[in-house]
Design an enzyme around this catalytic site. Structure first.
Site, PDB file in Angstrom:
ATOM      1  N   ASP B  12       0.907  -1.098   0.209  1.00 17.31           N
ATOM      2  CA  ASP B  12      -0.051   0.001  -0.074  1.00 17.31           C
ATOM      3  C   ASP B  12       0.864   1.211   0.039  1.00 17.31           C
ATOM      4  O   ASP B  12       1.705   1.447   0.889  1.00 17.31           O
ATOM      5  CB  ASP B  12      -0.861  -0.194   1.183  1.00 17.31           C
ATOM      6  CG  ASP B  12      -1.912  -1.171   1.301  1.00 17.31           C
ATOM      7  OD1 ASP B  12      -2.775  -1.096   0.341  1.00 17.31           O
ATOM      8  OD2 ASP B  12      -1.683  -2.161   2.171  1.00 17.31           O
ATOM      9  N   ASP B 131     -14.613  -4.856  -2.968  1.00 17.15           N
ATOM     10  CA  ASP B 131     -14.580  -4.551  -1.594  1.00 17.15           C
ATOM     11  C   ASP B 131     -15.931  -5.250  -0.923  1.00 17.15           C
ATOM     12  O   ASP B 131     -16.999  -4.526  -1.317  1.00 17.15           O
ATOM     13  CB  ASP B 131     -14.435  -3.328  -1.200  1.00 17.15           C
ATOM     14  CG  ASP B 131     -12.940  -2.759  -1.744  1.00 17.15           C
ATOM     15  OD1 ASP B 131     -12.032  -3.503  -1.802  1.00 17.15           O
ATOM     16  OD2 ASP B 131     -12.712  -1.552  -1.500  1.00 17.15           O
TER      17      ASP B 131
END
Lengths: 220, 257
Positions: B12, B131
């Site tokens: 990330d 998600d």
């Protein structure tokens, strides 16, 4: 050093996108006397010492682009006379025919066809297998070949494909893999070597294969 | 002998640095993305996912340069996600050296974008990131819904149906993140992972919630995932990729060691 003394590896660019990783991997293993050239110019392919045919995307577009850009004669000439390697869709393009896109006639260098795994592909025990065949699978070497030097039979290479090659001449099969059933992942005849997997994404063993190609004299 | 399950460390990246996942309040710096990617490559990672979580688009250029730097030295597949909204975004990342791109929110707002991208670049490089959050109450049949904006905004879309639709449109792989689990270290949501993996014919990557190596094993054996993604357990040296692979192999999972 002038470029004339350098050995040239031509990576054929026929407009099917990203050749960055193929060129970078070749550059990574090339010595100072070798130059990697990404090209769509038949004259450059003709003048090169070695030729690599990558392949990305659908077979119909690949063959159409090779023809549209007038590259087929240069590819055939290279296959007749110098160390030549084909990757992924590149190996499929060298077969007689592929059943992708409703059926496409290919360059017919190797006898045999490319077939679809199918969306209902299963392992021998009935387990569902995902298609595309994506990830690291083991390649069993079925032939002694200079391009396998320094690579163990059973080493894992990175694959991404939904179509696989069925060789017409079993003597030309240089490597096999198992995904539901055994299938051909490497073909070799004279100065031509073709693989279904992506050496440029296959870490050390992939780089070794490219290194072997850069030093290959084209003899089986 | 056969296809190995994959371990994918995820970077990330915020403002050019690897950070802990978005769900963490206490963001810890985990280093330079290029160095981290090289380390995972040497440890035997099967792929690397680079997720650009930078809020502003000004830093997209930084991402392109980092992808180029990683691709020049790391010869395993590289997926780049975060902020991919147009075919031009995809083209830039592929030209920079990415092998696949992750499309997330843009797919929710414009599903046809997935079709367009797959037709133009090939399904093999289109990963749709989903998600999902569990929305069924205790005792009800399981139901998961797609959420956007880091798990804050519901969309009303059923996660399993959505995954099937994405594959029909041309997604070559599904990256499934459980927003309930992300950052918790309590393990994957195995229910949604299994439901989606069994519903589609393309590979599914499980993500969100890994806290130990048994969670990775469970993702494959219980969740039926084809690959498992984790970030923080690798970034801070709790476990190495090699240890994770050995643990999974010892549990009977075929791995590339």
């Amino acid at each position: 050093m002038s470029t004339q003394t350098k050995s040239i590896v031509a990576v054929i660019d026929y407009g099917m996108g990203n050749l960055h990783s193929v060129a970078k991997a070749l550059e990574h293993v090339a010595d100072e006397n070798t130059e990697i050239v990404v090209t769509s110019d038949p004259a450059v392919i003709d003048a090169a010492d070695r030729v690599l045919l990558p392949g990305v995307g659908a077979i119909r577009d690949c063959i159409a682009e090779m023809k549209a850009q007038g590259l087929v004669p240069a590819i055939q000439k290279a296959m007749a006379e110098k160390p030549f390697m084909a990757i992924c869709v590149g190996i499929q393009s060298l077969m007689a025919h592929s059943e992708e896109n409703g059926g496409v006639d290919c360059l017919n260098h190797f006898d045999g066809n490319a077939l679809f795994f199918g969306n209902n592909h299963k392992d021998v025990d009935g387990t569902k297998l995902k298609v595309p065949h994506m990830g690291w699978n083991q390649v069993t070497q079925t032939m002694n070949h200079p391009l396998w030097e320094g690579i163990e039979s059973g080493a894992r290479f990175y694959f991404v494909h939904s179509y696989y090659v069925v060789a017409g001449n079993k003597d030309e099969v240089a490597g096999t893999c198992n995904y539901g059933h055994d299938f051909c992942v490497a073909l070799a005849r004279d100065n031509v070597f073709a693989v279904q997997f992506h050496p440029e994404k296959s870490h050390k063993d992939g780089l070794q294969l490219y290194k072997n190609f850069i030093h290959w004299d084209g003899k089986p | 002998m056969g296809l190995a399950k994959r371990i994918i460390p995820c970077l990330d990246v915020d403002n050019g640095r690897v950070v802990k996942g978005v769900q963490f309040v206490d963001i810890r710096d985990a280093g330079d993305p290029v160095e981290v990617a090289k380390r995972y490559n040497e440890q035997g990672a099967d792929e690397i996912t680079f997720l650009d979580i930078t809020a502003s688009s000004d830093d997209r250029e930084t991402t392109v340069h980092m992808v180029e730097a990683i691709a020049a030295e790391v010869f395993i597949p590289l997926t780049v996600g975060g902020g991919i909204r147009t075919c031009e975004d995809i083209r830039r990342m592929l030209n920079a050296g990415a092998d696949k791109v992750g499309i997330n929110t843009a797919a929710v707002f414009n599903p046809e974008f997935v079709r367009e991208a797959a037709e133009r670049f090939g399904s093999q490089c289109i990963v749709v990131a989903i998600d999902a959050k569990k929305v069924s109450a205790e005792g009800e049949p399981d139901k998961w819904e797609i959420f956007t904006h880091g798990g804050r905004k519901p969309t009303g879309l059923d996660a399993v149906e959505w995954a099937k639709k994405m594959v029909d449109l041309g997604a070559g792989e599904i990256l499934l993140t459980s927003m309930d689990r992300d950052g918790t270290k309590n393990g994957f949501d195995l229910g949604v992972t299994r439901a989606i993996s069994e519903a589609v014919h393309v590979p599914v990557i499980a993500s969100g919630g890994v806290g130990n190596l048994q969670h990775l094993v469970d993702g494959v054996t219980e969740g039926k995932a084809d690959a498992v993604l984790a970030a923080s357990i690798f970034h801070f040296g709790e476990y190495s990729i090699q240890e994770a692979k050995e643990t999974m192999q010892a549990a009977g999972i075929e791995m590339r060691l």
